[in-house]
Design a protein around this motif. Sequence first.
Motif, mmCIF file in Angstrom:
data_model
loop_
_atom_site.group_PDB
_atom_site.id
_atom_site.type_symbol
_atom_site.label_atom_id
_atom_site.label_comp_id
_atom_site.label_asym_id
_atom_site.label_seq_id
_atom_site.Cartn_x
_atom_site.Cartn_y
_atom_site.Cartn_z
ATOM 1 N N LEU A 1 29.700 88.322 67.190
ATOM 2 C CA LEU A 1 29.228 89.155 68.304
ATOM 3 C C LEU A 1 27.747 89.488 68.150
ATOM 4 C CD1 LEU A 1 32.353 91.422 68.756
ATOM 5 C CD2 LEU A 1 31.376 89.886 70.484
ATOM 6 N N ILE A 2 27.313 89.743 66.941
ATOM 7 C CA ILE A 2 25.887 90.002 66.706
ATOM 8 C C ILE A 2 25.072 88.762 67.069
ATOM 9 C CG2 ILE A 2 24.136 90.379 64.902
ATOM 10 C CD1 ILE A 2 26.189 92.303 63.559
ATOM 11 N N ALA A 3 25.523 87.595 66.613
ATOM 12 C CA ALA A 3 24.813 86.347 66.911
ATOM 13 C C ALA A 3 24.767 86.098 68.422
ATOM 14 C CB ALA A 3 25.479 85.180 66.185
ATOM 15 N N PHE A 4 25.899 86.252 69.101
ATOM 16 C CA PHE A 4 25.947 86.044 70.546
ATOM 17 C C PHE A 4 25.034 87.029 71.277
ATOM 18 C CE2 PHE A 4 27.689 86.964 74.760
ATOM 19 C CZ PHE A 4 27.601 85.699 75.336
ATOM 20 N N SER A 5 24.981 88.264 70.791
ATOM 21 C CA SER A 5 24.149 89.278 71.449
ATOM 22 C C SER A 5 22.681 88.886 71.475
ATOM 23 C CB SER A 5 24.309 90.643 70.763
ATOM 24 O OG SER A 5 23.596 90.697 69.535
ATOM 25 N N ARG A 6 22.250 88.113 70.490
ATOM 26 C CA ARG A 6 20.838 87.693 70.448
ATOM 27 C C ARG A 6 20.519 86.704 71.573
ATOM 28 N NH1 ARG A 6 18.226 91.378 68.532
ATOM 29 N NH2 ARG A 6 16.589 90.080 67.641
ATOM 30 N N LEU A 7 21.511 85.907 71.958
ATOM 31 C CA LEU A 7 21.350 84.995 73.088
ATOM 32 C C LEU A 7 21.435 85.772 74.401
ATOM 33 C CD1 LEU A 7 23.693 82.139 71.821
ATOM 34 C CD2 LEU A 7 21.186 82.171 71.759
ATOM 35 N N TYR A 8 22.452 86.604 74.502
ATOM 36 C CA TYR A 8 22.681 87.422 75.697
ATOM 37 C C TYR A 8 21.444 88.271 76.004
ATOM 38 C CZ TYR A 8 25.092 90.770 78.781
ATOM 39 O OH TYR A 8 25.471 91.557 79.844
ATOM 40 N N ASN A 9 20.821 88.790 74.937
ATOM 41 C CA ASN A 9 19.661 89.671 75.099
ATOM 42 C C ASN A 9 18.339 88.913 75.239
ATOM 43 O OD1 ASN A 9 21.018 92.162 75.135
ATOM 44 N ND2 ASN A 9 21.253 92.087 72.923
ATOM 45 N N PHE A 10 18.396 87.563 75.292
ATOM 46 C CA PHE A 10 17.248 86.714 75.590
ATOM 47 C C PHE A 10 16.137 86.804 74.538
ATOM 48 C CE2 PHE A 10 13.829 84.948 78.348
ATOM 49 C CZ PHE A 10 14.504 83.843 78.846
ATOM 50 N N VAL A 11 16.505 87.044 73.282
ATOM 51 C CA VAL A 11 15.481 87.138 72.240
ATOM 52 C C VAL A 11 15.526 85.963 71.260
ATOM 53 C CG1 VAL A 11 15.146 89.633 72.397
ATOM 54 C CG2 VAL A 11 16.926 88.727 70.890
ATOM 55 N N HIS A 12 16.514 85.066 71.414
ATOM 56 C CA HIS A 12 16.618 83.872 70.568
ATOM 57 C C HIS A 12 17.102 82.689 71.391
ATOM 58 C CE1 HIS A 12 15.743 85.002 66.467
ATOM 59 N NE2 HIS A 12 16.458 86.097 66.602
ATOM 60 N N SER B 1 21.565 86.578 62.980
ATOM 61 C CA SER B 1 22.678 85.640 62.786
ATOM 62 C C SER B 1 22.792 85.231 61.327
ATOM 63 C CB SER B 1 22.463 84.386 63.642
ATOM 64 O OG SER B 1 22.339 84.736 64.989
ATOM 65 N N MET B 2 21.661 84.939 60.726
ATOM 66 C CA MET B 2 21.622 84.490 59.340
ATOM 67 C C MET B 2 22.195 85.560 58.400
ATOM 68 S SD MET B 2 18.151 83.119 57.518
ATOM 69 C CE MET B 2 17.295 84.614 58.017
ATOM 70 N N ASN B 3 21.698 86.768 58.525
ATOM 71 C CA ASN B 3 22.139 87.844 57.647
ATOM 72 C C ASN B 3 23.589 88.222 57.906
ATOM 73 O OD1 ASN B 3 21.230 89.565 55.487
ATOM 74 N ND2 ASN B 3 21.463 91.266 56.909
ATOM 75 N N SER B 4 23.983 88.245 59.174
ATOM 76 C CA SER B 4 25.363 88.604 59.509
ATOM 77 C C SER B 4 26.355 87.590 58.953
ATOM 78 C CB SER B 4 25.525 88.717 61.027
ATOM 79 O OG SER B 4 24.755 89.781 61.521
ATOM 80 N N PHE B 5 26.048 86.304 59.115
ATOM 81 C CA PHE B 5 26.969 85.286 58.611
ATOM 82 C C PHE B 5 26.935 85.189 57.092
ATOM 83 C CE2 PHE B 5 27.785 84.330 62.909
ATOM 84 C CZ PHE B 5 29.055 83.761 62.899
ATOM 85 N N THR B 6 25.790 85.461 56.486
ATOM 86 C CA THR B 6 25.738 85.497 55.023
ATOM 87 C C THR B 6 26.706 86.553 54.509
ATOM 88 O OG1 THR B 6 23.450 84.778 54.941
ATOM 89 C CG2 THR B 6 24.252 85.980 53.043
ATOM 90 N N ALA B 7 26.626 87.736 55.071
ATOM 91 C CA ALA B 7 27.488 88.827 54.634
ATOM 92 C C ALA B 7 28.945 88.563 54.985
ATOM 93 C CB ALA B 7 27.018 90.142 55.267
ATOM 94 N N ALA B 8 29.207 88.155 56.219
ATOM 95 C CA ALA B 8 30.588 87.963 56.672
ATOM 96 C C ALA B 8 31.292 86.830 55.934
ATOM 97 C CB ALA B 8 30.608 87.707 58.176
ATOM 98 N N VAL B 9 30.596 85.726 55.711
ATOM 99 C CA VAL B 9 31.211 84.607 54.980
ATOM 100 C C VAL B 9 31.468 85.006 53.531
ATOM 101 C CG1 VAL B 9 30.815 82.247 54.127
ATOM 102 C CG2 VAL B 9 30.345 82.811 56.525
#
Length: 181
Positions: free
Chosen positions: A131-142, A104-112
């Motif tokens: 979507l990358i950030a949400f996937s981390r919740l969906y995939n139960f790893v964060h 999430s951190m890296n994705s939003f750094t780049a996207a922003v």
Amino acid sequence: MAWEFDWLYALQTIHHPVLDKIMIFFSTLGDAGIFWIVLALVFCITKKYRTCGIQMFVSMILVLFIGNLVLKNLVARDRPCWIDPGVALLVKNPSDFSFPSGHSMNSFTAAVTIFCCHRKTGAAALAVAALIAFSRLYNFVHFPTDVFAGILLGTGVALAVNYVSQKYSVTSLLSRLKKKT
């Protein structure tokens, strides 16, 4: 922490084979920041996006240091999949700590950063980052707070680097040097 598990367990109820594949794809897309690193390299090659690409690299290096090397080890938070190993994972079980979410951190750094430099391209990048950030919740790893913290830290670093870049651009520095001579 109870409310965070409530959210994560609720997400487990919406799993569907098609959605699982989509979430695996987006989670994998964010692995090690490779997608964003390659995009920054491509941006650096093109004159129109070069400044943006450089800002992306600076921002990503800063969040790597602050988030992955300092905060993750300082907070040392276990991942939800470590606490409840009964939930079947769709992605590889991560070996590093949970807080903040590096994806999430890296994705939003780049996207922003992209959004600050190029609004239309940035809007698409923000959608991918979300979507990358949400996937981390969906995939139960964060946990949700891992993802929220990653989004906030990544956004903050990107905005700070963009501000400094605009205030002290190479062109502006060169013109100041010329005035002094």
